[in-house]
Design a protein around this motif. Structure first.
Motif: not given
Length: 288
Positions: A12-23, A32-35, A38-41, A168-169
Motif C-alpha cells: 500500500g501507500e507509505e504511512k505511519i500507523i500508531v495504536a494507543i491503548d489508554l487503560g 509501524a512505518h509501512a511502505y 516492506s514487511e511491516v514491523d 496523515s498518521i
C-alpha cells in the motif's frame, strides 16, 4: 472478522500507523512505518518523559498531575506529586466514561501499593476546575508527543519521515467492548484538543477504533501456532481482563483459507468488574 497473521510484503501507500491503548491504570503505544516492499514491523514506545532512561518500560501510568487546574506532569513524571496536598493527581479517569450498563461494581482497581494503601469504594473525582475532556486531552498530548520523539529518535531518517507523513498518521484507539459512539465521539474531540488531529473532519478520516476484545484476538493469534488447534467450526473464548473492565467474546472459526475468518457467536460482554468478582461473571456468561 478477517485476521491476517502471516507476514506479507506491504504494497500500500507509505504511512505511519500508531495504536494507543489508554487503560485505566496504565497506557501503552505501538506503531509501524509501512511502505511499499516492506514487511511491516510493529514496535513499542519504550522511552517516556519522566521515566528513567534505563527503564525501557512500554507501559506508563495513566495519571495527570495538576496545579491550580493546569497540567504539570503526566505518566511517570506525575508520580512525584502523589500525596502532595499542593497538587491534584487525576487517575482512573477512564472510569468516568463507562456507561451505566458496564458498572456492576464501583470499586476502582489497585493502582500502586505504595500510593494506594487503602483503596476507595468510589471513583476518584476529577481535579478542581478540570473537566474530563481536559484530562484526556492533556494525557493524550503527552502520549502523542512522546510517540513523536521516540519515532524521530529511533527510526532511520525519522525526522524527515515524520515531517512528510505526520499529517496523515492513522491513529488507532482501543476501547472497551461496552463503549459506543458517545465515547468514540468524546475521544475524537479530546484528540483534536490534544493536537493529534487538526479538525473534526480530520478526526473522522484518521482516527479508527478497535475493541479491546478484538485487539486481543489479533495479538493472541499472531503469537501462537493456531493451526494446531483451530479448525472450521471451532468455538473459543477470548477475555481481556484490564484495569477496570473485563471484555469477553465467543468466536467461531468460519474458515482458515485463504485467510483466517472469525465470527462472533454472541454479543460481546463488557463490564466494570474487580478481580474477585470474575468467577461469578464468567459463570453467568458461559451459562447464559
Amino acid at each position: 472478522m478477517a485476521t491476517q497473521t502471516d507476514s506479507q510484503v506491504y504494497q500500500g501507500e507509505e504511512k505511519i500507523i500508531v495504536a494507543i491503548d489508554l487503560g485505566t491504570t496504565h497506557t501503552a503505544v505501538s506503531f509501524a512505518h509501512a511502505y511499499p516492499g516492506s514487511e511491516v514491523d510493529v514496535r513499542m514506545v519504550t522511552r517516556w518523559k519522566g521515566q528513567p532512561e534505563a527503564a525501557g518500560d512500554s507501559k506508563i501510568p495513566t495519571i495527570v498531575a495538576y496545579e491550580q487546574g493546569e497540567a504539570i506532569g503526566c505518566g511517570a513524571e506525575a508520580r512525584e506529586y502523589i500525596g502532595d496536598e499542593a497538587y491534584e493527581v487525576s487517575r482512573w479517569f477512564k472510569l468516568h466514561l463507562h456507561p451505566d450498563s458496564m458498572k456492576i461494581s464501583d470499586r476502582p482497581p489497585a493502582y500502586d501499593s505504595d500510593a494506594n494503601t487503602s483503596p476507595s469504594m468510589e471513583i476518584p473525582p476529577l481535579p478542581s476546575n478540570v473537566n474530563l475532556t481536559k484530562v484526556y486531552s492533556d494525557f493524550m498530548r503527552y502520549v502523542f508527543l512522546g510517540f513523536r520523539t521516540f519515532f524521530q529518535e529511533t527510526t532511520p531518517n525519522g525526522i524527515a519521515i515524520w515531517e512528510r507523513l505526520s499529517s496523515s498518521i492513522v491513529i488507532v484507539l482501543t476501547i472497551p467492548n461496552g463503549w459506543d459512539t458517545r465515547q468514540q465521539g468524546f475521544l475524537k474531540e479530546a484528540a483534536q484538543e490534544a493536537g493529534m488531529v487538526q479538525s473534526g473532519e480530520d478526526a473522522e478520516l484518521r482516527i479508527e477504533f478497535v475493541t479491546e476484545g478484538e485487539a486481543s484476538v489479533h495479538y493472541v493469534l499472531g503469537k501462537v501456532n493456531y493451526r494446531t488447534w483451530l479448525k472450521k467450526g471451532t468455538i473459543f473464548a477470548v477475555t481481556d481482563a484490564g484495569g477496570s473492565t473485563v471484555d469477553s467474546t465467543l468466536y467461531v472459526c468460519k474458515r482458515l483459507e485463504p485467510k483466517l475468518e472469525l465470527e462472533e457467536v454472541c454479543a460481546s460482554e463488557c463490564v466494570q468488574v474487580s478481580a474477585d468478582e470474575l468467577p461469578v461473571f464468567y459463570s453467568k456468561m458461559t451459562h447464559s
